[in-house]
Design an enzyme around this catalytic site. Structure first.
Site, PDB file in Angstrom:
ATOM      1  N   VAL A  61       0.850  -1.191   0.000  1.00 58.43           N
ATOM      2  CA  VAL A  61       0.000   0.000   0.000  1.00 58.43           C
ATOM      3  C   VAL A  61       0.884   1.238   0.000  1.00 58.43           C
ATOM      4  O   VAL A  61       1.838   1.332   0.782  1.00 58.43           O
ATOM      5  CB  VAL A  61      -0.928   0.023   1.241  1.00 58.43           C
ATOM      6  CG1 VAL A  61      -1.803   1.279   1.233  1.00 58.43           C
ATOM      7  CG2 VAL A  61      -1.803  -1.227   1.290  1.00 58.43           C
ATOM      8  N   ALA A 106       4.556   4.134   2.813  1.00 61.87           N
ATOM      9  CA  ALA A 106       4.083   2.891   2.205  1.00 61.87           C
ATOM     10  C   ALA A 106       4.251   1.759   3.212  1.00 61.87           C
ATOM     11  O   ALA A 106       4.887   1.939   4.260  1.00 61.87           O
ATOM     12  CB  ALA A 106       4.868   2.592   0.930  1.00 61.87           C
ATOM     13  N   LYS A 107       3.690   0.640   2.941  1.00 61.90           N
ATOM     14  CA  LYS A 107       3.878  -0.545   3.791  1.00 61.90           C
ATOM     15  C   LYS A 107       3.447  -1.760   2.982  1.00 61.90           C
ATOM     16  O   LYS A 107       2.609  -1.653   2.088  1.00 61.90           O
ATOM     17  CB  LYS A 107       2.996  -0.431   5.047  1.00 61.90           C
ATOM     18  CG  LYS A 107       3.446  -1.317   6.181  1.00 61.90           C
ATOM     19  CD  LYS A 107       4.554  -0.642   6.983  1.00 61.90           C
ATOM     20  CE  LYS A 107       5.077  -1.521   8.079  1.00 61.90           C
ATOM     21  NZ  LYS A 107       6.049  -0.810   8.913  1.00 61.90           N
ATOM     22  N   GLY A 108       4.004  -2.923   3.348  1.00 61.20           N
ATOM     23  CA  GLY A 108       3.617  -4.132   2.638  1.00 61.20           C
ATOM     24  C   GLY A 108       3.695  -5.322   3.554  1.00 61.20           C
ATOM     25  O   GLY A 108       4.126  -5.220   4.708  1.00 61.20           O
TER      26      GLY A 108
END
Ligand code: NAD
Length: 419
Positions: A61, A106-108
């Site tokens: 994201v 962001a992050k995942g």
């Protein structure tokens, strides 16, 4: 699960709305910040060692990229879902803005328990995930890093897979890599070191001198807790209690940090550490110490146990260890709280240094890294403290306000496309 369903996402939006209304953030900008810019969900099928195929759910994201490419970790944990990942991406936007990095949030992650997979299976999982999200990552687009359940090895596999797809080595696609494949000196201990710097900045404001009379309790003796303990011990402070998932240990004269960390690094659990008094994690959080560092997981101090906390200063090493309600209760008692997006920003700051070094193929020495880390955190701390005094709000809200000021200016200058 829908995008906005998780408690973490909802808490992040609540904090956004409250701080935004206090500082008078442009409502059009707040409206944009409530939603991620882009969210990708992918299936990650791999062949297990027994020959069967299993499919995992993966996410990446990107919340806001006004200030630069997205930046944020990749988490391998069974609780990973789209909404939690989106909430964490939002917090990364605010963290990067607060410490003045030219990066967005962001992050995942993948919903998986990495401890159930072999090394080969983990490698396959990482490489397939990289391939599935490769169209939205890159050194100028979005730069992942390690998070819970991932490490330097994961980043090396990610970088190698991305580089295979491009046909040449791209070190700037991820940070947190091992030193031999383009990692940065100081990255591994950067978050804990940053926590120790922030403790010193806060102590100065409180008129507290860090020395042999200073007592410290650390909840979570891992990648953040250990270097924070080492730095504060080196400054003369007494680390009287530490804990891990198995329980806590206490020694009023100070715990031998080197012995404890070599014990846990060999896989030992603190409940088995000899020659110390064993207490519970709840008892550690309630110790009458000068400084409490919750550096394990989120939501450990809530409105249920906030009243039991006696520390004079709390340094949020973990992400969200105090709930919003707990912060309000504890701040009213006059406890100095260093909020997570400031306190644990050392990791993303040195990740930024690693990215820059990777783009230039020119590497810095450790003194340079630590002194730049100190200066960036000091500036950010002063900005938060200024907002804390100007708006008469707790340090958490002040951190959001300081971050929004920078973000708002940038979003206004860039405007809204197509206008
Ligand atoms: P880690 O896995 O290295 O260490 C976590 C520690 O907490 C371990 O000692 C573990 O046993 C303990 N723990 C786990 N669950 C617990 C529980 N329920 N009760 C008590 N102790 C528990 O993780 P880390 O990298 O040190 O991260 C800790 C926190 O800091 C996380 O919230 C992470 O998101 C945040 N953080 C980490 C970094 C980084 O650079 N590592 C950067 C920013 C934020």
């Amino acid at each position: 699960m829908s995008l906005m369903e998780s408690p973490l996402y909802q808490d992040a939006v609540k904090q956004l709305e409250e701080s935004a209304s206090i500082m008078g953030l442009d409502p059009n900008i707040m409206e944009r910040l409530k939603y991620p810019k882009r969210a990708l969900q992918v299936a990650v099928p791999i062949r297990l060692d027994d020959g069967t195929v299993k499919t995992f759910q993966g996410f990446r994201v990107q919340h806001n990229m006004t200030l630069g490419p997205g930046k944020g970790g990749i988490r391998f944990h069974p609780k990973v879902d789209l909404s939690e990942t989106a909430g964490l991406a939002m917090l990364m936007t605010f963290k990067c803005a607060l410490v003045g990095l030219p990066l967005g949030g962001a992050k995942g992650g993948i919903s998986v328990d990495p401890s159930t997979l072999s090394r080969q299976e983990l490698q396959a999982l990482t490489r397939r995930y990289t391939t599935e999200i490769n169209m939205i990552v890159g050194p100028n687009i979005d730069i992942p890093a390690p998070d819970i359940g991932t490490d330097g090895q994961t980043m090396a596999w990610f970088m190698d897979t991305y580089s295979q797809l491009k046909g040449y080595t791209v070190p700037g696609v991820v940070t947190g890599k091992p030193i031999t494949v383009g990692g940065s000196l100081g990255r591994a201990e950067a978050t804990g070191k940053g926590v120790a710097f922030c403790v010193n900045f806060a102590a100065e404001k409180m008129g507290m001198k860090i020395g042999s009379n200073t007592t410290v309790a650390i909840h979570g003796f891992g990648k953040v807790g250990v270097p924070a303990a080492e730095d504060l011990r080196d400054q003369g402070a007494k680390i009287v209690a530490i804990s891990d998932v198995s329980g806590a240990v206490y020694n009023k004269d100070g715990i031998d940090i080197d012995k404890a960390s070599s014990f846990t690094k060999r896989g030992g659990l603190l409940k088995d550490l000899p020659n110390v008094e064993h207490i519970s994690n709840a008892e550690l959080l309630a110790l009458d110490v000068d400084i409490l560092i919750p550096a394990a997981i989120d939501g450990v101090i809530t409105e249920e146990n906030a009243d039991t906390v006696k520390a004079k200063m709390i340094a949020e090493g973990a992400n969200g260890p105090l709930t919003k309600e707990a912060i309000e209760i504890i701040a009213k008692k006059g406890t100095f709280i260093i909020p997570d997006i400031l306190c644990n920003a050392g990791g993303v700051i040195v990740s930024y240094f690693e990215w820059v070094q990777g783009l230039q193929n020119f590497f810095w020495d450790l003194d340079q890294i630590n002194s730049k880390l100190h200066d960036i955190l000091k500036d950010a701390f002063e900005n938060v403290y200024e907002a804390h005094q100007e708006y008469k709000v707790d340090m958490k809200k002040a951190a959001f306000i300081a971050a929004f000021k920078r973000l708002m200016r940038a979003m206004r200058y860039r405007g809204l496309f197509p206008g």
